[in-house]
Structure formats: C-alpha cells, structure tokens
Design a protein around this motif. Structure first.
Motif, PDB file in Angstrom:
ATOM      1  N   UNK A  32       0.488  -0.965  -0.190  1.00 17.61           N
ATOM      2  CA  UNK A  32       0.033   0.307  -0.312  1.00 17.61           C
ATOM      3  C   UNK A  32       0.838   1.217  -0.320  1.00 17.61           C
ATOM      4  N   UNK A  33       2.177   0.813   0.157  1.00 14.79           N
ATOM      5  CA  UNK A  33       3.043   2.007   0.443  1.00 14.79           C
ATOM      6  C   UNK A  33       4.649   2.448   0.034  1.00 14.79           C
ATOM      7  N   UNK A  34       5.165   3.069  -0.449  1.00 13.35           N
ATOM      8  CA  UNK A  34       6.737   3.047  -0.278  1.00 13.35           C
ATOM      9  C   UNK A  34       6.887   4.137  -0.027  1.00 13.35           C
ATOM     10  N   UNK A  35       8.040   4.220   0.386  1.00 17.34           N
ATOM     11  CA  UNK A  35       9.439   5.192   0.622  1.00 17.34           C
ATOM     12  C   UNK A  35      10.981   5.064   0.182  1.00 17.34           C
ATOM     13  N   UNK A  36      11.315   6.211  -0.284  1.00 14.48           N
ATOM     14  CA  UNK A  36      12.288   6.635  -0.572  1.00 14.48           C
ATOM     15  C   UNK A  36      13.054   7.976   0.033  1.00 14.48           C
ATOM     16  N   UNK A  37      14.040   8.147  -0.364  1.00  8.50           N
ATOM     17  CA  UNK A  37      15.154   9.349   0.515  1.00  8.50           C
ATOM     18  C   UNK A  37      15.048  10.675  -0.503  1.00  8.50           C
ATOM     19  N   UNK A  38      14.842   9.868  -1.715  1.00  9.70           N
ATOM     20  CA  UNK A  38      15.470  10.025  -3.755  1.00  9.70           C
ATOM     21  C   UNK A  38      13.486  11.169  -3.576  1.00  9.70           C
ATOM     22  N   UNK A  39      13.522  12.081  -3.833  1.00 14.36           N
ATOM     23  CA  UNK A  39      12.829  12.630  -4.224  1.00 14.36           C
ATOM     24  C   UNK A  39      12.168  12.473  -5.572  1.00 14.36           C
ATOM     25  N   UNK A  40      10.670  11.528  -5.923  1.00 18.67           N
ATOM     26  CA  UNK A  40      10.346  10.268  -7.057  1.00 18.67           C
ATOM     27  C   UNK A  40      10.843   9.598  -7.179  1.00 18.67           C
ATOM     28  N   UNK A  41      11.493   8.780  -6.431  1.00 17.03           N
ATOM     29  CA  UNK A  41      12.133   7.420  -6.616  1.00 17.03           C
ATOM     30  C   UNK A  41      11.459   6.404  -6.276  1.00 17.03           C
ATOM     31  N   UNK A  42      10.256   6.620  -4.653  1.00 19.01           N
ATOM     32  CA  UNK A  42       8.885   6.151  -4.591  1.00 19.01           C
ATOM     33  C   UNK A  42       7.844   5.878  -6.005  1.00 19.01           C
ATOM     34  N   UNK A  43       7.707   7.147  -6.461  1.00 21.27           N
ATOM     35  CA  UNK A  43       6.598   6.809  -7.168  1.00 21.27           C
ATOM     36  C   UNK A  43       6.694   6.667  -8.461  1.00 21.27           C
ATOM     37  N   UNK A  44       8.488   6.850  -8.947  1.00 19.58           N
ATOM     38  CA  UNK A  44       8.879   5.734  -9.942  1.00 19.58           C
ATOM     39  C   UNK A  44       8.484   4.689  -9.820  1.00 19.58           C
ATOM     40  N   UNK A  45       9.073   3.623  -8.369  1.00 17.87           N
ATOM     41  CA  UNK A  45       9.173   2.569  -8.320  1.00 17.87           C
ATOM     42  C   UNK A  45       7.909   2.000  -7.873  1.00 17.87           C
ATOM     43  N   UNK A  46       6.587   2.981  -7.624  1.00 14.62           N
ATOM     44  CA  UNK A  46       5.722   1.915  -7.723  1.00 14.62           C
ATOM     45  C   UNK A  46       4.318   2.125  -9.581  1.00 14.62           C
ATOM     46  N   UNK A  47       5.326   3.171  -9.998  1.00 20.49           N
ATOM     47  CA  UNK A  47       4.520   2.800 -11.936  1.00 20.49           C
ATOM     48  C   UNK A  47       5.496   1.629 -11.782  1.00 20.49           C
ATOM     49  N   UNK A  48       7.094   1.087 -11.864  1.00 19.53           N
ATOM     50  CA  UNK A  48       7.792  -0.047 -12.490  1.00 19.53           C
ATOM     51  C   UNK A  48       6.902  -1.261 -11.494  1.00 19.53           C
ATOM     52  N   UNK A  49       6.807  -1.009 -11.159  1.00 18.25           N
ATOM     53  CA  UNK A  49       6.554  -2.081 -10.389  1.00 18.25           C
ATOM     54  C   UNK A  49       4.611  -3.054 -10.252  1.00 18.25           C
ATOM     55  N   UNK A  50       4.265  -1.632 -10.466  1.00 20.59           N
ATOM     56  CA  UNK A  50       2.842  -1.386 -11.016  1.00 20.59           C
ATOM     57  C   UNK A  50       1.850  -2.550 -10.123  1.00 20.59           C
ATOM     58  N   UNK A  51       2.366  -1.154  -8.921  1.00 17.82           N
ATOM     59  CA  UNK A  51       1.631  -1.735  -7.551  1.00 17.82           C
ATOM     60  C   UNK A  51       0.310  -0.729  -7.460  1.00 17.82           C
ATOM     61  N   UNK A  52      -0.669  -1.083  -7.935  1.00 17.84           N
ATOM     62  CA  UNK A  52      -1.483  -0.174  -8.275  1.00 17.84           C
ATOM     63  C   UNK A  52      -2.040   0.379  -6.684  1.00 17.84           C
ATOM     64  N   UNK A  53      -2.344   2.040  -7.184  1.00 18.47           N
ATOM     65  CA  UNK A  53      -3.063   2.202  -5.748  1.00 18.47           C
ATOM     66  C   UNK A  53      -2.528   2.590  -4.677  1.00 18.47           C
ATOM     67  N   UNK A  54      -0.591   2.119  -4.149  1.00 11.23           N
ATOM     68  CA  UNK A  54       0.388   2.567  -3.684  1.00 11.23           C
ATOM     69  C   UNK A  54       0.693   3.656  -3.774  1.00 11.23           C
ATOM     70  N   UNK A  55       0.913   4.340  -2.541  1.00 19.58           N
ATOM     71  CA  UNK A  55       1.478   5.470  -1.982  1.00 19.58           C
ATOM     72  C   UNK A  55       2.324   5.963  -1.572  1.00 19.58           C
ATOM     73  N   UNK A  56       3.072   6.903  -2.394  1.00 15.40           N
ATOM     74  CA  UNK A  56       4.699   7.150  -2.809  1.00 15.40           C
ATOM     75  C   UNK A  56       5.020   8.482  -1.281  1.00 15.40           C
ATOM     76  N   UNK A  57       5.927   8.440  -0.400  1.00 19.15           N
ATOM     77  CA  UNK A  57       6.602   9.435   0.581  1.00 19.15           C
ATOM     78  C   UNK A  57       7.889   9.221   0.303  1.00 19.15           C
ATOM     79  N   UNK A  58       8.480  10.058   0.840  1.00 16.25           N
ATOM     80  CA  UNK A  58      10.043  11.151   1.014  1.00 16.25           C
ATOM     81  C   UNK A  58      10.501  10.449   2.258  1.00 16.25           C
ATOM     82  N   UNK A  59       9.276  10.574   3.214  1.00 14.71           N
ATOM     83  CA  UNK A  59       9.886  10.688   4.482  1.00 14.71           C
ATOM     84  C   UNK A  59       9.314   9.169   4.956  1.00 14.71           C
TER      85      UNK A  59
END
Length: 362
Positions: A32-59
C-alpha cells in the motif's frame, strides 16, 4: 471489511524489487505504500512495479502513519537501524534485509525495540529456505556428529565486488563481511543452534577493491574485500571463518563440521563463474565422514535438485508469521550474534589483537 495483509516498503532499490515481486505472488497481500528519501524515486518504483493504489513518500515516518501490518526495510545498511526501530515503535512487524545493522550497538537497539514493542523483527537470510541447507542443520542437530568442536566456513568470489552503496563505509558499514560473509556465518551458526560468540581474532584487507586494475570505483572504495577470523564460541566450539569478494583463486574451499563421532563436509556450488563460491544460495555436495566396524567410511548425502524460490519463501514466511501471530521466522536476537562477530572482526582487524564480544541478555 478488507482482511488483506497491508505492507509498506522502505527503500526502493534493487532488493526492494525482489520484495515487491514476492509480495505480489502471495494471495491476500497488498503493498500500500513505498518510501524513499530520493525525490520521485518511490513514485517511479510504484509505477515500474505496477503497484496500483500504493502511495509514495519521501519520509518513511509518513508511510508509518498508515494502517500497516508489516514493513520491509530495503534501505542501504546504514538506514536499517532507524527505519526498523521507527516501524516497530509505530506498531508494525518488520522484515529487514541483511545485514541486521551497521554496528553491534545498533543491532542491540533494534532487538530491544522489538522486545519492548512486542512486534517481530525478522532478518532476510533466504538461503535458510534451501532444502539442502535444512538438511545440513538437521544432520548437525541430530547428534550424528557427536560433540562438534571445530567448524570452518566462508567462501570467496574470484571476482565479485559490487560498487555504489556497498563500498561506502558510511552507508554499508562493512564490505564483504556484511554482503556475503553474514550468509556464511549464518549457514554455520544456524546449523549449530546459534551458540554465543565469545572472542574474535581477525584480519581484513582491501587490496583488490582499492586497485583500479580490479575495480572501476577504486578511488572511493572504503571497505574490506577480504577477511579471515578465528572465533571462540560457547560450548568449546572453534569457528574458522574466511570470506573474499575477489582473489587469485577459484574457491576458498568447503565448509567443515568436525565432531567426536563424525565429520560433515559441505561444498559451495561452484561452476567456474567469477561470482560463485559463497553461501548466498545453494549447496554443491554434502559428505559425512565416519567409522564403521573400525574402518573409515564416507557417506554421500544426496543434494536435492529443487525449484524452491528461496527469496519468495523468506517473504512468504514473514507474511505467514503475521497472519498466524507467530514469532519472527529468522529472529533478530539470534542474528545479533552474527552481527556481533562481524563487529568483532572489524574491531580486531583495526586493533590488531583478539577482542571480546559482549552481548547483553534480553
């Protein structure tokens, strides 16, 4: 009501992809969520892994505000400590990638947080799920060897040095020890029942990593690429350990368990590849040495050819433990002994003397 297991992933590098792939195969699990300190990296991961509905965070603390059952900590080694403790204190169960931590003190604090909160902290040692690794432990634990008094383990790659975060001391803490040495130690210590380490005398070096002839990032190589240690364990057991990321040799040899009634020799799988020869998965051969009717005898233990996905089994076992309210499949308070040995090796090498290992009782 949605009764699915809800998972968050902290860190979105290569190992996180393996976690995501495994979770996606398990029915009733939602990332349901992925976090990464690098801006935009979590969102890209969610897209690449096709994690529909998962939320990205930097913190990662924002991620931990969500209703989650479990968290995979897939950060560089240096962040294992903080991310795991924050997750445990937020009421989440944690599967942290190996090594447990960068320092022994960090590992102690992580175990203390797990004990204090009552949330499990499991550590990612997937080779344990190899059926042949299970057989090795079964043989040693069966008593067939008698009193085990000496163990030798380790491994080496002819050429197998990673780069990036693996070679920065402030991010990794250690080199070959933390990357592949911890697997060798776990293979032996798990078979023995994880006796407590008492002292370590060790040497380390990085002749290959710091040489541009062998490593393209030699100028920024800060960790060890080789280590050897003499370790005293509880129960009058001696452990000889050696590990190498690179060397002018095909292999550092087999692992041995010497007992008063029999001995066990286990070889790593080696097919000539520069990256073979370490205990990060698979077994080459298993041989029992013993006496029968006063004569030397050898029994070859068949090595099972299998299709077990060790990494999937590791993640799946973590999910099962959450569902069934079971203890951690690979408990951190056990792996703390592994971390203590690595810590002792680095201290001993730096001070050029034998050092004591002190681990508190929990």
């Amino acid at each position: 009501m949605n009764s699915n297991i809800r998972i968050g992933i902290i860190g979105s590098g290569g190992i996180a992809r393996a976690h995501a792939k495994a979770y996606k195969k398990i029915p009733g699990v939602d990332i349901v969520a992925v976090a990464d300190v690098v801006p935009g990296k979590a969102a890209q991961f969610i897209a690449d892994q096709e994690l529909t509905g998962a939320l990205p965070f930097e913190d990662h603390n924002r991620l931990l505000e969500l209703e989650l059952d479990g968290v995979s900590v897939c950060t560089p080694n240096v962040a294992h400590h903080r991310a795991s403790i924050d997750a445990l204190e937020a009421g989440k169960h944690v599967l942290v990638e190996k090594p447990l931590s960068v320092t022994l003190q960090q590992g102690i604090e992580m175990v203390q947080a797990s004990k204090r909160t009552g949330n499990m902290l499991s550590v990612g040692f997937q080779p344990r799920y190899d059926p042949n690794m299970v057989a090795i432990k079964d043989i040693v634990q069966s008593g067939r060897l008698g009193k085990v008094y000496y163990v030798e383990t380790g491994g080496g790659r002819r050429r197998g040095m990673p780069g990036g975060t693996f070679i920065k001391k402030e991010l990794a803490g250690a080199g070959a020890m933390a990357d592949i040495g911890c697997y060798s130690l776990d293979m032996a210590l798990n078979a023995l029942g994880y006796p407590k380490p008492l002292t370590v005398s060790a040497v380390t070096s990085n002749y290959f990593g710091t040489n541009p002839k062998y490593h393209k990032e030699a100028a920024s190589f800060e960790v060890e690429d080789f280590g050897a240690a003499f370790i005293r364990l509880e129960g009058d057991i001696t452990l000889q350990f050696k590990i190498s990321w690179a060397m002018h040799m095909d292999t550092l040899g087999a692992s041995y368990f010497l007992g008063t009634d029999a001995g066990l020799k286990v070889s790593t799988p080696y097919n000539g590849s520069s990256w073979n020869g370490v205990w990060d998965g698979g077994v080459g051969s298993i041989t029992l040495y013993h006496d029968e009717i006063g004569r030397h005898a050898e029994t070859s233990i068949p090595v099972l050819q299998h299709q077990v996905d060790r990494f999937f089994e590791k993640v799946n076992d973590f999910v099962r433990a959450i569902r069934e309210n079971r203890p951690a499949p690979i408990p951190a308070d056990q792996i703390l002994f592994n971390q203590a040995i690595i810590d002792g090796i680095l201290r001993s090498s730096e001070t050029r003397r034998e050092v004591d290992i002190v681990i508190p009782n929990f």
